[in-house]
Design a protein around this motif. Sequence first.
Motif, PDB file in Angstrom:
ATOM      1  N   ASN A  75      17.537 -21.301 -30.874  1.00 28.51           N
ATOM      2  CA  ASN A  75      17.725 -21.977 -29.580  1.00 28.51           C
ATOM      3  C   ASN A  75      16.778 -21.421 -28.529  1.00 28.51           C
ATOM      4  O   ASN A  75      16.229 -22.165 -27.714  1.00 28.51           O
ATOM      5  N   HIS A  76      16.577 -20.109 -28.540  1.00 32.45           N
ATOM      6  CA  HIS A  76      15.673 -19.457 -27.592  1.00 32.45           C
ATOM      7  C   HIS A  76      14.252 -19.977 -27.786  1.00 32.45           C
ATOM      8  O   HIS A  76      13.576 -20.326 -26.811  1.00 32.45           O
ATOM      9  N   TRP A  77      13.786 -20.030 -29.023  1.00 34.17           N
ATOM     10  CA  TRP A  77      12.420 -20.503 -29.299  1.00 34.17           C
ATOM     11  C   TRP A  77      12.268 -21.971 -28.932  1.00 34.17           C
ATOM     12  O   TRP A  77      11.254 -22.383 -28.390  1.00 34.17           O
ATOM     13  N   ARG A  78      13.299 -22.760 -29.233  1.00 31.98           N
ATOM     14  CA  ARG A  78      13.239 -24.181 -28.891  1.00 31.98           C
ATOM     15  C   ARG A  78      13.154 -24.356 -27.380  1.00 31.98           C
ATOM     16  O   ARG A  78      12.380 -25.157 -26.878  1.00 31.98           O
ATOM     17  N   ARG A  79      13.940 -23.584 -26.662  1.00 29.83           N
ATOM     18  CA  ARG A  79      13.904 -23.657 -25.190  1.00 29.83           C
ATOM     19  C   ARG A  79      12.513 -23.290 -24.669  1.00 29.83           C
ATOM     20  O   ARG A  79      11.982 -23.935 -23.787  1.00 29.83           O
ATOM     21  N   ARG A  80      11.931 -22.220 -25.229  1.00 27.37           N
ATOM     22  CA  ARG A  80      10.589 -21.818 -24.808  1.00 27.37           C
ATOM     23  C   ARG A  80       9.565 -22.907 -25.105  1.00 27.37           C
ATOM     24  O   ARG A  80       8.660 -23.135 -24.300  1.00 27.37           O
ATOM     25  N   GLN A  81       9.706 -23.580 -26.251  1.00 24.54           N
ATOM     26  CA  GLN A  81       8.789 -24.678 -26.582  1.00 24.54           C
ATOM     27  C   GLN A  81       8.900 -25.806 -25.563  1.00 24.54           C
ATOM     28  O   GLN A  81       7.889 -26.331 -25.103  1.00 24.54           O
ATOM     29  N   VAL A  82      10.134 -26.179 -25.229  1.00 21.33           N
ATOM     30  CA  VAL A  82      10.345 -27.264 -24.270  1.00 21.33           C
ATOM     31  C   VAL A  82       9.814 -26.856 -22.899  1.00 21.33           C
ATOM     32  O   VAL A  82       9.129 -27.633 -22.230  1.00 21.33           O
ATOM     33  N   GLU A  83      10.113 -25.634 -22.473  1.00 18.93           N
ATOM     34  CA  GLU A  83       9.633 -25.152 -21.181  1.00 18.93           C
ATOM     35  C   GLU A  83       8.101 -25.136 -21.142  1.00 18.93           C
ATOM     36  O   GLU A  83       7.496 -25.555 -20.152  1.00 18.93           O
ATOM     37  N   GLN A  84       7.479 -24.657 -22.231  1.00 23.28           N
ATOM     38  CA  GLN A  84       6.022 -24.580 -22.252  1.00 23.28           C
ATOM     39  C   GLN A  84       5.397 -25.969 -22.241  1.00 23.28           C
ATOM     40  O   GLN A  84       4.401 -26.201 -21.553  1.00 23.28           O
ATOM     41  N   ALA A  85       5.980 -26.899 -22.972  1.00 28.01           N
ATOM     42  CA  ALA A  85       5.463 -28.274 -22.974  1.00 28.01           C
ATOM     43  C   ALA A  85       5.561 -28.875 -21.579  1.00 28.01           C
ATOM     44  O   ALA A  85       4.627 -29.550 -21.111  1.00 28.01           O
ATOM     45  N   TYR A  86       6.670 -28.618 -20.888  1.00 23.78           N
ATOM     46  CA  TYR A  86       6.830 -29.121 -19.529  1.00 23.78           C
ATOM     47  C   TYR A  86       5.810 -28.476 -18.595  1.00 23.78           C
ATOM     48  O   TYR A  86       5.161 -29.155 -17.798  1.00 23.78           O
ATOM     49  N   LEU A  87       5.651 -27.156 -18.702  1.00 23.84           N
ATOM     50  CA  LEU A  87       4.692 -26.464 -17.839  1.00 23.84           C
ATOM     51  C   LEU A  87       3.260 -26.924 -18.112  1.00 23.84           C
ATOM     52  O   LEU A  87       2.464 -27.060 -17.179  1.00 23.84           O
ATOM     53  N   ASP A  88       2.938 -27.190 -19.374  1.00 17.60           N
ATOM     54  CA  ASP A  88       1.607 -27.703 -19.712  1.00 17.60           C
ATOM     55  C   ASP A  88       1.381 -29.082 -19.083  1.00 17.60           C
ATOM     56  O   ASP A  88       0.322 -29.340 -18.523  1.00 17.60           O
ATOM     57  N   ALA A  89       2.399 -29.929 -19.160  1.00 19.98           N
ATOM     58  CA  ALA A  89       2.288 -31.263 -18.560  1.00 19.98           C
ATOM     59  C   ALA A  89       2.208 -31.154 -17.041  1.00 19.98           C
ATOM     60  O   ALA A  89       1.450 -31.881 -16.393  1.00 19.98           O
ATOM     61  N   LEU A  90       2.959 -30.239 -16.470  1.00 14.07           N
ATOM     62  CA  LEU A  90       2.956 -30.034 -15.025  1.00 14.07           C
ATOM     63  C   LEU A  90       1.593 -29.532 -14.542  1.00 14.07           C
ATOM     64  O   LEU A  90       1.121 -29.930 -13.480  1.00 14.07           O
ATOM     65  N   ALA A  91       0.957 -28.698 -15.339  1.00 17.33           N
ATOM     66  CA  ALA A  91      -0.347 -28.149 -14.966  1.00 17.33           C
ATOM     67  C   ALA A  91      -1.412 -29.233 -14.879  1.00 17.33           C
ATOM     68  O   ALA A  91      -2.403 -29.078 -14.152  1.00 17.33           O
ATOM     69  N   LEU A  92      -1.200 -30.331 -15.573  1.00 16.72           N
ATOM     70  CA  LEU A  92      -2.158 -31.435 -15.540  1.00 16.72           C
ATOM     71  C   LEU A  92      -1.993 -32.321 -14.310  1.00 16.72           C
ATOM     72  O   LEU A  92      -2.853 -33.147 -14.020  1.00 16.72           O
ATOM     73  N   GLN A  93      -0.894 -32.137 -13.584  1.00 18.27           N
ATOM     74  CA  GLN A  93      -0.609 -32.956 -12.407  1.00 18.27           C
ATOM     75  C   GLN A  93      -1.299 -32.370 -11.177  1.00 18.27           C
ATOM     76  O   GLN A  93      -1.482 -31.162 -11.080  1.00 18.27           O
ATOM     77  N   PRO A  94      -1.646 -33.231 -10.216  1.00 16.79           N
ATOM     78  CA  PRO A  94      -2.198 -32.703  -8.962  1.00 16.79           C
ATOM     79  C   PRO A  94      -1.145 -31.863  -8.233  1.00 16.79           C
ATOM     80  O   PRO A  94       0.052 -32.046  -8.424  1.00 16.79           O
ATOM     81  N   GLU A  95      -1.594 -30.937  -7.399  1.00 16.60           N
ATOM     82  CA  GLU A  95      -0.666 -30.044  -6.702  1.00 16.60           C
ATOM     83  C   GLU A  95       0.353 -30.792  -5.859  1.00 16.60           C
ATOM     84  O   GLU A  95       1.478 -30.343  -5.703  1.00 16.60           O
TER      85      GLU A  95
END
Length: 171
Positions: A75-95
């Motif tokens: 569950n911990h690893w899955r949560r980290r994967q989801v969080e990282q995917a979200y942060l990666d997508a967020l990084a592509l967005q304008p500020e």
Amino acid sequence: MAADGLIRQQYIQRLYVEHQGWLNGWLRRQLGCSQNAADLAQDTFVRLLGKDQDMAAIREPRAYLHTIAKGLLINHWRRRQVEQAYLDALALQPEAVASSPESQALIVETLLRIDSMLARLPAKVSAAFLMSQLHGMTYAAIAAELGVSERMIKKYMAQAMLHCLLLVEEP
């Protein structure tokens, strides 16, 4: 009944004293982080407290604790994967689109609930849903990809959407 609760509490306390160090070490090797390992070891014993079973019936305490901890680790690893995917997508967005840390936490929690819901669905249902919602594929393209009829994709999508609605209704 109160005596049973006390005996149970004492048994769990003994398990904690005898096996917490071993469990913490195993988790530390898996995670490479002593803080996360300590948190998951603690969560393992909290989970044990929440189980309604005869603790004295546990013949292999380390194997039992390992099983609980392994589930929490997944569950911990899955949560980290989801969080990282979200942060990666967020990084592509304008500020200007960036959200507050509170909003980000709510979004990650929602994504985890969706991920958990999708994991409970049959594989083809969740695959069809993701192909449609994330990749914008047509039902015909999804049907070809999954090797089923377009009518079956409509059923898959209805099933996935129903589960999404049920997810919205959860507290």
